[in-house]
Design a protein around this motif. Structure first.
Motif, PDB file in Angstrom:
ATOM      1  N   HIS A  60       0.822  -1.212   0.000  1.00  0.00           N
ATOM      2  CA  HIS A  60       0.000   0.000   0.000  1.00  0.00           C
ATOM      3  C   HIS A  60       0.854   1.260   0.000  1.00  0.00           C
ATOM      4  O   HIS A  60       0.525   2.233  -0.688  1.00  0.00           O
ATOM      5  CB  HIS A  60      -0.959   0.011   1.194  1.00  0.00           C
ATOM      6  N   HIS A  77      -8.378  -3.323   6.306  1.00  0.00           N
ATOM      7  CA  HIS A  77      -9.426  -3.905   7.152  1.00  0.00           C
ATOM      8  C   HIS A  77      -8.799  -4.617   8.353  1.00  0.00           C
ATOM      9  O   HIS A  77      -9.090  -5.777   8.631  1.00  0.00           O
ATOM     10  CB  HIS A  77     -10.318  -4.865   6.353  1.00  0.00           C
ATOM     11  N   ASN A 154     -12.965  -8.198  -9.882  1.00  0.00           N
ATOM     12  CA  ASN A 154     -12.490  -7.392  -8.750  1.00  0.00           C
ATOM     13  C   ASN A 154     -13.144  -6.021  -8.731  1.00  0.00           C
ATOM     14  O   ASN A 154     -13.546  -5.530  -7.671  1.00  0.00           O
ATOM     15  CB  ASN A 154     -10.966  -7.246  -8.794  1.00  0.00           C
ATOM     16  N   SER A 155     -13.266  -5.388  -9.892  1.00  0.00           N
ATOM     17  CA  SER A 155     -13.915  -4.067  -9.955  1.00  0.00           C
ATOM     18  C   SER A 155     -15.368  -4.159  -9.511  1.00  0.00           C
ATOM     19  O   SER A 155     -15.851  -3.300  -8.764  1.00  0.00           O
ATOM     20  CB  SER A 155     -13.840  -3.504 -11.376  1.00  0.00           C
ATOM     21  N   ILE A 157     -16.712  -6.427  -7.500  1.00  0.00           N
ATOM     22  CA  ILE A 157     -16.744  -6.690  -6.058  1.00  0.00           C
ATOM     23  C   ILE A 157     -16.443  -5.418  -5.276  1.00  0.00           C
ATOM     24  O   ILE A 157     -17.112  -5.109  -4.285  1.00  0.00           O
ATOM     25  CB  ILE A 157     -15.760  -7.824  -5.693  1.00  0.00           C
ATOM     26  N   GLU A 158     -15.435  -4.664  -5.720  1.00  0.00           N
ATOM     27  CA  GLU A 158     -15.049  -3.434  -5.018  1.00  0.00           C
ATOM     28  C   GLU A 158     -16.167  -2.391  -5.011  1.00  0.00           C
ATOM     29  O   GLU A 158     -16.282  -1.617  -4.069  1.00  0.00           O
ATOM     30  CB  GLU A 158     -13.784  -2.844  -5.648  1.00  0.00           C
ATOM     31  N   THR A 159     -16.999  -2.386  -6.039  1.00  0.00           N
ATOM     32  CA  THR A 159     -18.077  -1.393  -6.098  1.00  0.00           C
ATOM     33  C   THR A 159     -19.404  -1.919  -5.561  1.00  0.00           C
ATOM     34  O   THR A 159     -20.379  -1.189  -5.506  1.00  0.00           O
ATOM     35  CB  THR A 159     -18.285  -0.876  -7.541  1.00  0.00           C
ATOM     36  N   ILE A 161     -19.757  -3.960  -2.473  1.00  0.00           N
ATOM     37  CA  ILE A 161     -19.519  -4.626  -1.194  1.00  0.00           C
ATOM     38  C   ILE A 161     -20.869  -4.825  -0.505  1.00  0.00           C
ATOM     39  O   ILE A 161     -21.635  -3.877  -0.350  1.00  0.00           O
ATOM     40  CB  ILE A 161     -18.574  -3.786  -0.293  1.00  0.00           C
TER      41      ILE A 161
END
Length: 175
Positions: A60, A77, A154-155, A157-159, A161
């Motif tokens: 990160h 998290h 992934n995109s 899932i990220e948008t 949640i």
């Protein structure tokens, strides 16, 4: 997407849609288990004695720039105490340094050092060799398709949640 729109959309799913989603769920669990098994073979600590989980902090910092511990905890998290312990180990090994926060001089930011970048790149190189081995007998088109579809998944899932409902508030609304 609003909750009403999501509920309307959920009502429109066919049994076939839900069957495909169920199989995806099964394959995702299998994928996560396989990754966890591979990670456990490597060990909980790297050759430098640093917890493997601490490398997420380094990732990160390298990709998102210097950050406060609280922002890292949010992004990963994790509890602030966990991030603090792991980042202290990274500092002790010279992979991360503490810098004064230009916005608030009383606070500090964590930033990767040049040694941290070198270690990160070495870990990345090893991971890439392992993945190249896994995909060695796949046709190029399949490898490209996998990358494209994983990016898309992934995109999504990220948008999207999921919001976990509070059972007490759900009961109150139904009562």
């Amino acid at each position: 997407m609003t909750m009403a729109a999501a509920a309307t959309r959920e009502d429109a799913f066919t049994a076939a849609d839900l069957d495909v989603a169920d199989e995806l769920g099964v394959q995702m669990v299998r994928f996560i288990r396989a990754l966890n098994k591979a990670k456990s073979q490597v060990g909980k600590q790297g050759p430098d004695g640093i917890e493997r989980a601490a490398y997420a902090i380094l990732f990160h910092l390298i990709h998102d720039g210097p950050q406060r511990t609280s922002k890292l905890a949010d992004a990963l998290h994790a509890e602030i105490s966990t991030i603090s312990r792991q980042s202290s180990a990274l500092v002790q090994h010279g992979l991360v340094e503490r810098q004064a926060d230009p916005v608030d001089g009383r606070a500090c930011l964590l930033a990767p050092t040049s040694e941290g970048l070198r270690v990160f790149e070495e870990n990345r190189r090893q991971r890439n060799k392992w993945l190249a081995t896994v995909l060695a007998d796949w046709p190029e088109e399949d490898r490209q398709t996998l990358n494209r579809l994983l990016h898309r998944l992934n995109s999504g899932i990220e948008t999207s949640i999921p919001q976990i409902a509070d059972p007490a508030s759900a009961q109150a609304k139904g009562a």
